[in-house]
Design a protein around this motif. Structure first.
Motif, PDB file in Angstrom:
ATOM      1  N   VAL A  26       0.815  -1.210   0.000  1.00  0.00           N
ATOM      2  CA  VAL A  26       0.000   0.000   0.000  1.00  0.00           C
ATOM      3  C   VAL A  26       0.857   1.272   0.000  1.00  0.00           C
ATOM      4  CG1 VAL A  26      -2.033  -1.060   1.063  1.00  0.00           C
ATOM      5  CG2 VAL A  26      -0.243  -0.085   2.524  1.00  0.00           C
ATOM      6  N   ALA A  27       2.055   1.176   0.586  1.00  0.00           N
ATOM      7  CA  ALA A  27       2.904   2.361   0.685  1.00  0.00           C
ATOM      8  C   ALA A  27       3.453   2.813  -0.666  1.00  0.00           C
ATOM      9  CB  ALA A  27       4.050   2.098   1.665  1.00  0.00           C
ATOM     10  N   THR A  28       3.347   1.944  -1.680  1.00  0.00           N
ATOM     11  CA  THR A  28       3.846   2.344  -2.998  1.00  0.00           C
ATOM     12  C   THR A  28       2.919   3.347  -3.667  1.00  0.00           C
ATOM     13  OG1 THR A  28       2.707   0.517  -4.103  1.00  0.00           O
ATOM     14  CG2 THR A  28       4.974   0.116  -3.384  1.00  0.00           C
ATOM     15  N   ALA A  29       1.697   3.486  -3.164  1.00  0.00           N
ATOM     16  CA  ALA A  29       0.758   4.445  -3.751  1.00  0.00           C
ATOM     17  C   ALA A  29       1.070   5.841  -3.227  1.00  0.00           C
ATOM     18  CB  ALA A  29      -0.679   4.061  -3.405  1.00  0.00           C
ATOM     19  N   ALA A  30       1.173   6.800  -4.137  1.00  0.00           N
ATOM     20  CA  ALA A  30       1.509   8.170  -3.727  1.00  0.00           C
ATOM     21  C   ALA A  30       0.323   8.810  -3.006  1.00  0.00           C
ATOM     22  CB  ALA A  30       1.874   8.996  -4.957  1.00  0.00           C
ATOM     23  N   PRO A  31       0.609   9.608  -1.965  1.00  0.00           N
ATOM     24  CA  PRO A  31      -0.495  10.296  -1.281  1.00  0.00           C
ATOM     25  C   PRO A  31      -1.114  11.364  -2.173  1.00  0.00           C
ATOM     26  CG  PRO A  31       1.631  11.016  -0.410  1.00  0.00           C
ATOM     27  CD  PRO A  31       1.913   9.907  -1.376  1.00  0.00           C
ATOM     28  N   ASN A  32      -2.418  11.560  -2.018  1.00  0.00           N
ATOM     29  CA  ASN A  32      -3.057  12.637  -2.772  1.00  0.00           C
ATOM     30  C   ASN A  32      -3.011  13.937  -1.970  1.00  0.00           C
ATOM     31  OD1 ASN A  32      -5.181  12.615  -0.938  1.00  0.00           O
ATOM     32  ND2 ASN A  32      -6.714  11.856  -2.394  1.00  0.00           N
ATOM     33  N   PHE A  33      -3.684  14.942  -2.440  1.00  0.00           N
ATOM     34  CA  PHE A  33      -3.662  16.259  -1.809  1.00  0.00           C
ATOM     35  C   PHE A  33      -3.993  16.189  -0.317  1.00  0.00           C
ATOM     36  CE2 PHE A  33      -6.107  20.043  -0.519  1.00  0.00           C
ATOM     37  CZ  PHE A  33      -5.152  21.031  -0.699  1.00  0.00           C
ATOM     38  N   PHE A  34      -4.906  15.301   0.043  1.00  0.00           N
ATOM     39  CA  PHE A  34      -5.311  15.172   1.447  1.00  0.00           C
ATOM     40  C   PHE A  34      -4.369  14.275   2.251  1.00  0.00           C
ATOM     41  CE2 PHE A  34      -9.569  15.862  -0.642  1.00  0.00           C
ATOM     42  CZ  PHE A  34      -9.774  17.144  -0.140  1.00  0.00           C
ATOM     43  N   GLY A  35      -3.424  13.626   1.562  1.00  0.00           N
ATOM     44  CA  GLY A  35      -2.521  12.713   2.259  1.00  0.00           C
ATOM     45  C   GLY A  35      -3.023  11.281   2.300  1.00  0.00           C
ATOM     46  N   VAL A  36      -4.053  10.982   1.498  1.00  0.00           N
ATOM     47  CA  VAL A  36      -4.615   9.631   1.460  1.00  0.00           C
ATOM     48  C   VAL A  36      -3.995   8.870   0.294  1.00  0.00           C
ATOM     49  CG1 VAL A  36      -6.748   8.293   1.366  1.00  0.00           C
ATOM     50  CG2 VAL A  36      -6.767  10.595   2.349  1.00  0.00           C
TER      51      VAL A  36
END
Lengths: 273, 205
Positions: A179-189
């Motif tokens: 899951v950590a390979t997914a980049a965070p979006n504007f909200f940090g999700v």
């Protein structure tokens, strides 16, 4: 960052502590990181004419990442009725956790940090309840997913669109990435778009019959109040995919690309400025 | 990690997750010769659900209390102006057409989508208005319970801005074990098939 968001960020540590206290003596499980989501709006893709064009979303907490195999292993370890060999067919179909090696051993096809998939809505809900949380609503989930990597409106974020449509075009990998390979979006999700599909609490709101010929005008015979539903934004292809998926699912279904994450109400009174 | 898991495993009986007893409500007459407390619900029984409801008399109610009775069940809301009155009328017509011995055993259950306005009091008023007799069970639930029951039945619903609900029009038959044996979707299907299915399922029992 809007003022409201900032305000909630300042209370997030306290909230997390309260969350741990509320969770009480249940488990040793590390509390999954949650992101404080500000108030926002969700514009439904399909809506009844009587329905508001924009649905207000109150501030809430959302898991930063989808629930992982390691997380779910702890849950089934303490909840025998949710183990693969013991789960009732009413609550999960026959492919529930099928890719795990055994009841309590995720194995090589389900790395610890990869999102758990092949879980039903009932199982996802049971996990959330056990964790002292709940599933996000469609409005909350879509609002969180509407952000781009660097801006609140993802529709104009080319990098996000490229990743998302690339993901939609690829087959589901045999082993999902961490899951950590997914980049965070504007909200940090992380991982809302481009990792796995996710259950929402009110997935069973879509008044679509699953019979495409019948869905051009929804059937007043099958659905009370139907016949008044029309598409809002026909350019959001991924949103249509999600709508179609939710419409086609039964609550005990499981698939190789469908996982979930949890949400929680913000129950404390916001700090007054 | 292994030690933690072992610890969790050993403490499992203390932290829940174990199935609830099949029938843990005491003080109520056993209905139909089934020793409910001793026999777990079947794997297809909706009564495995732990969703809790409240009757129009204000009593807490779990669906498992219907065990032993054939059940005709629909979800509705009292302020519905279109389909719900038709669904309820159909259920009344089903009741009227059942052979007496089946009718006497069958329970007619209405569960409201409207968790806010359809309080137990509002449901009691609806019972009076509709002249429902004792075999009718009117249930109020919280958002979680209503959502879970709808998912179990395959009912889709959504609240609209004016407070009304769009919803599937579905009448479901449950056998005495709480298993779905028939569903009538839509409003035009007639009730003959529903009556026949219910009657047949009760023969020889």
């Amino acid at each position: 960052m809007n003022p409201l968001q900032q305000k909630f960020h300042s209370t997030s540590t306290a909230l997390a502590l309260v969350g741990l206290m509320l969770a009480g003596p249940i488990f040793v499980k590390a509390e999954a990181a949650m992101v404080v989501m500000p108030a926002g709006t969700y514009v439904p893709l399909l809506r009844a004419t009587k329905e508001a064009a924009r649905i207000t979303v109150a501030p809430f907490l959302l898991d930063e990442c989808p629930v992982t195999n390691a997380d779910f292993l702890v849950f089934v370890t303490v909840s025998p009725k949710w183990r693969r060999s013991e789960v009732s067919g009413l609550f999960a179909d026959s492919s529930y956790l099928e890719h795990w090696s055994s009841d309590l051993e995720p194995g090589p096809h389900a790395p610890p940090a990869a999102p758990v998939v092949q879980v039903s809505w009932f199982a996802a809900r049971a996990y959330a309840r056990w964790a002292g949380k709940r599933l996000p609503t469609t409005a909350e989930w879509e609002f969180a997913a509407s952000a781009g990597y660097t801006r609140p409106d993802g529709k104009n974020d080319d990098a996000l669109k490229k990743d998302l449509y690339g993901w939609l075009a690829r087959p589901v990998p045999a082993v999902l990435p961490d899951v950590a390979t997914a980049a965070p979006n504007f909200f940090g999700v992380r991982g809302l778009q481009g990792l796995v599909w996710e259950w929402v609490d009110d997935f069973n709101t879509s008044m679509v019959t699953g019979e495409s010929r019948a869905d051009t005008g929804l059937d007043r015979d099958l659905f009370c109040g139907a016949g008044s539903v029309g598409a809002k934004d026909t350019t959001d292809y991924a949103a249509f995919m999600r709508l179609a998926l939710r419409s086609s699912l039964k609550a005990n279904n499981t698939t190789t690309s469908l996982g979930f994450r949890c949400a929680r109400d913000i129950s404390l009174t916001p700090v007054k400025p | 990690m292994k030690n933690i898991l072992l610890l969790l495993f050993l403490s499992a009986p203390l932290v829940g997750g174990a199935p609830l007893p099949a029938d843990d409500h005491t003080g109520k007459p056993a209905c139909c010769g089934l020793s409910a407390a001793a026999v777990p619900f079947t794997k297809k029984s909706l009564y495995q659900s732990e969703a809790g409801f409240t009757t129009d008399a204000g009593a807490s109610f779990s669906l498992g209390e219907l065990r032993g009775h054939p059940v005709v069940l629909a979800m509705f809301f009292t302020s519905c102006g279109y389909a719900c009155p038709l669904i309820v009328s159909d259920m009344q017509a089903i009741r009227a057409q059942l052979p007496a011995e089946v009718r006497d055993r069958t329970r007619f259950v209405l569960v409201s989508f409207d968790t806010i306005r359809d309080t137990p009091d509002a449901l009691a008023k609806y019972r009076a208005m509709r002249s429902f007799e004792a075999p009718w069970v009117l249930l109020h639930g919280n958002a979680n319970s209503v959502r879970e029951l709808a998912a179990l039945l395959g009912v889709k619903y959504q609240q609209e801005a004016d407070g009304a609900f769009s919803h599937s029009n579905l009448i479901t038959l449950l056998n005495p074990e709480g298993e779905v044996i028939h569903q009538r979707a839509g409003l035009q299907g007639g009730i003959g098939e529903t009556v026949a299915t219910l009657t047949t399922s009760c023969e020889g029992k």
